[in-house]
Design an enzyme around this catalytic site. Structure first.
Site, PDB file in Angstrom:
ATOM      1  N   SER A 195      10.141   0.496  -1.923  1.00 31.68           N
ATOM      2  CA  SER A 195       9.193   1.174  -1.032  1.00 31.68           C
ATOM      3  C   SER A 195       9.869   2.273  -0.229  1.00 31.68           C
ATOM      4  O   SER A 195       9.333   3.386  -0.085  1.00 31.68           O
ATOM      5  CB  SER A 195       8.555   0.156  -0.078  1.00 31.68           C
ATOM      6  OG  SER A 195       7.780  -0.785  -0.770  1.00 31.68           O
ATOM      7  N   ARG A 215       9.360   6.573  -0.391  1.00 30.91           N
ATOM      8  CA  ARG A 215       8.953   7.320   0.793  1.00 30.91           C
ATOM      9  C   ARG A 215      10.017   8.324   1.230  1.00 30.91           C
ATOM     10  O   ARG A 215       9.691   9.382   1.789  1.00 30.91           O
ATOM     11  CB  ARG A 215       8.625   6.333   1.928  1.00 30.91           C
ATOM     12  CG  ARG A 215       7.310   5.579   1.688  1.00 30.91           C
ATOM     13  CD  ARG A 215       7.258   4.264   2.482  1.00 30.91           C
ATOM     14  NE  ARG A 215       5.961   3.607   2.391  1.00 30.91           N
ATOM     15  CZ  ARG A 215       5.550   2.872   1.351  1.00 30.91           C
ATOM     16  NH1 ARG A 215       6.341   2.734   0.283  1.00 30.91           N
ATOM     17  NH2 ARG A 215       4.370   2.287   1.361  1.00 30.91           N
ATOM     18  N   GLY A 273       2.094   3.073  -9.204  1.00 32.19           N
ATOM     19  CA  GLY A 273       0.936   3.205  -8.332  1.00 32.19           C
ATOM     20  C   GLY A 273       1.306   3.801  -6.989  1.00 32.19           C
ATOM     21  O   GLY A 273       0.523   4.546  -6.385  1.00 32.19           O
ATOM     22  N   ARG A 284      -6.004   0.923 -12.790  1.00 29.02           N
ATOM     23  CA  ARG A 284      -5.900   0.462 -11.407  1.00 29.02           C
ATOM     24  C   ARG A 284      -6.781   1.291 -10.471  1.00 29.02           C
ATOM     25  O   ARG A 284      -6.967   2.504 -10.678  1.00 29.02           O
ATOM     26  CB  ARG A 284      -4.435   0.498 -10.953  1.00 29.02           C
ATOM     27  CG  ARG A 284      -3.580  -0.492 -11.720  1.00 29.02           C
ATOM     28  CD  ARG A 284      -2.119  -0.393 -11.356  1.00 29.02           C
ATOM     29  NE  ARG A 284      -1.876  -0.778  -9.982  1.00 29.02           N
ATOM     30  CZ  ARG A 284      -0.673  -0.730  -9.409  1.00 29.02           C
ATOM     31  NH1 ARG A 284       0.368  -0.296 -10.097  1.00 29.02           N
ATOM     32  NH2 ARG A 284      -0.519  -1.116  -8.154  1.00 29.02           N
ATOM     33  N   ASP A 319       4.257  -9.012  -3.141  1.00 27.61           N
ATOM     34  CA  ASP A 319       5.001  -8.816  -4.380  1.00 27.61           C
ATOM     35  C   ASP A 319       5.791 -10.050  -4.799  1.00 27.61           C
ATOM     36  O   ASP A 319       6.266 -10.130  -5.929  1.00 27.61           O
ATOM     37  CB  ASP A 319       5.959  -7.631  -4.252  1.00 27.61           C
ATOM     38  CG  ASP A 319       5.241  -6.290  -4.337  1.00 27.61           C
ATOM     39  OD1 ASP A 319       4.154  -6.251  -4.946  1.00 27.61           O
ATOM     40  OD2 ASP A 319       5.758  -5.304  -3.804  1.00 27.61           O
TER      41      ASP A 319
END
Length: 431
Positions: A21, A25, A94, A122, A315
């Site tokens: 993550s 970013r 995604g 999705r 997750d």
């Protein structure tokens, strides 16, 4: 691929790759910022590299040093990005698509997002709807909810108040990234607190926002400044080694430099409730705390997992289901309907694949019911193209005493952890 089975002991240290993550970013915010951003311990896995490729396609100056896992972004601000001459293909990621839509809602040109077969199923309307409220034009090319997605950004983006209808860090992050280039106040009111890396990193890049309980406020437009990002080890990936250490008798595994952000450590709370033995050492404080996790084999008891803890371990639920198959009693997981719209329908497929191996797992509308303990047996199983399922099944195979476990679609694991099978096998060989 035939997986390692009949394992009696796991011992050793694993250097888990950088957090997925945060890696995503860091590229996005670095490309939006002015000046140089250096990202250390970047996750060199397929999903995160899709984000690098996307922003390079948009004209960003990005250099990747694979030897040192370092990425350098020479940012010129959001408006330095240019309209691409090709589709923005993001593979299975995604995060790249959803957060990328948020970033590009604030630039006045059109882009077309595409993904692989799995990602093309999705849901994206959950992101597109709030961006449309902010004056971007975005829609599914097929007229529904799934990619390909057209985004026509605008330099006249407007801040809005968004009451979240799903507990999703990706949706929240897309809105906040759009808010950075919007005029006025952007407000996100969460259902439950989700991982907060976007909020933390906006501030690290010199942005300003306020967080009060489940409400985030940001006034735009804002100018970001390049910085240095040191990515901790990914706790979602570490969870699979933690589970292996708990489940295989006489095991002891050490995992240094693991991110311990409180919005991500639900897995540790679940381990405590199940009676697992672990310790945290060398913990550092700050916006993204980290530490060394040491885990050893443990007898487990069943538990119930529900409510506001779910977004902090979404997750990790496939590996928690595996832990539950070896726990004494009935484990119940609920309030986890988001699992149905991950890389796969993780609720149904986690149950299906574990049941092939002799487990007793019942899928529900929003979770799983797992009866344990049950011995696991040899079987032919599949990741269904989902990296987390593939990782979970690789750990499950360690518990099989007789016969072979063959995993189909093992390459899906490369999405987040290219060397996972090798690192897991090294623990066996060092016994």
């Amino acid at each position: 691929m035939k997986l390692k089975t009949n394992v009696t002991k796991l011992v050793g240290k694993v250097i888990v790759p950088g957090d997925k993550s945060i890696s995503h970013r860091s590229i996005m915010l670095g490309a939006m910022a002015y000046g140089t951003t250096v990202v250390n311990n970047f996750l060199l896995a397929e999903d995160c590299l899709e984000t690098v490729i996307l922003f390079k396609t948009l004209g960003a100056d990005i250099e990747v040093d694979s030897e040192t896992a370092t990425v350098t972004i020479n940012g010129g601000g959001l408006q330095s990005l240019t309209q691409p001459n090709e589709d923005l293909y993001v593979g299975n990621s995604g995060t790249t698509m959803r957060l990328g839509l948020g970033v590009l809602s604030g630039v006045p040109f059109m882009t077309r997002f595409k993904g692989d077969e799995s990602l093309s199923k999705r849901p994206m309307e959950r992101v597109m709807a709030p961006l449309r409220e902010m004056m971007a034009i975005t829609f599914s090319e097929k007229g529904g909810d799934t990619p390909p997605i057209i985004m026509l950004g605008t330099s006249r983006l407007r801040g809005r108040t968004h009451k979240m209808t799903v507990a999703s860090a990706q949706v929240k992050s897309a809105i906040l990234l759009a808010g950075l280039s919007a005029t006025g106040e952007t407000v996100v009111e969460e259902l439950e607190q989700t991982r907060n890396h976007t909020e933390q990193m906006i501030q690290q890049f010199g942005g300003e926002l306020t967080v009060s309980d489940k409400t985030i406020r940001l006034i735009g437009p804002q100018v970001l400044t390049g910085t240095t990002v040191v990515v901790p080890g990914d706790i979602s990936s570490a969870a699979y080694f933690i589970a292996a250490g708990v489940l295989v008798k006489d095991s002891e595994i050490t995992l240094p430099n693991i991110g311990l952000n409180p919005t991500r450590t639900g897995i540790l709370n679940v381990l405590e409730s199940m009676g697992a033995q672990y310790k945290i050492k060398n913990k550092t404080e700050g916006s993204e705390p980290r530490g060394t996790i040491k885990v050893c084999s443990s007898d487990l008891k069943a538990t119930t997992i529900e409510g506001n803890i779910i977004p902090t371990l979404i997750d990790e639920l496939p590996i928690i289901a595996l832990l539950a198959t070896q726990a004494d009693g009935k484990t119940i997981i609920k309030d986890a309907a988001e699992l149905k719209v991950k890389e796969t329908n993780r609720i149904d497929l986690t149950a299906e694949e574990l049941n092939k191996m002799g487990a007793k797992v019942t899928p529900t509308e929003d979770g799983l019911i797992i009866e344990g303990p049950t011995p696991l047996k040899a079987a032919k199983v599949s990741s269904h193209g989902d990296h987390r399922l593939g990782m979970m099944l690789s750990v499950a195979a360690l518990l099989v005493k007789d016969g072979d476990v063959e995993l189909e679609n093992v390459d899906s694991i490369r999405v987040s952890y290219p060397s996972f099978i090798e690192d897991l096998t090294n623990l066996v060989e060092s016994k």
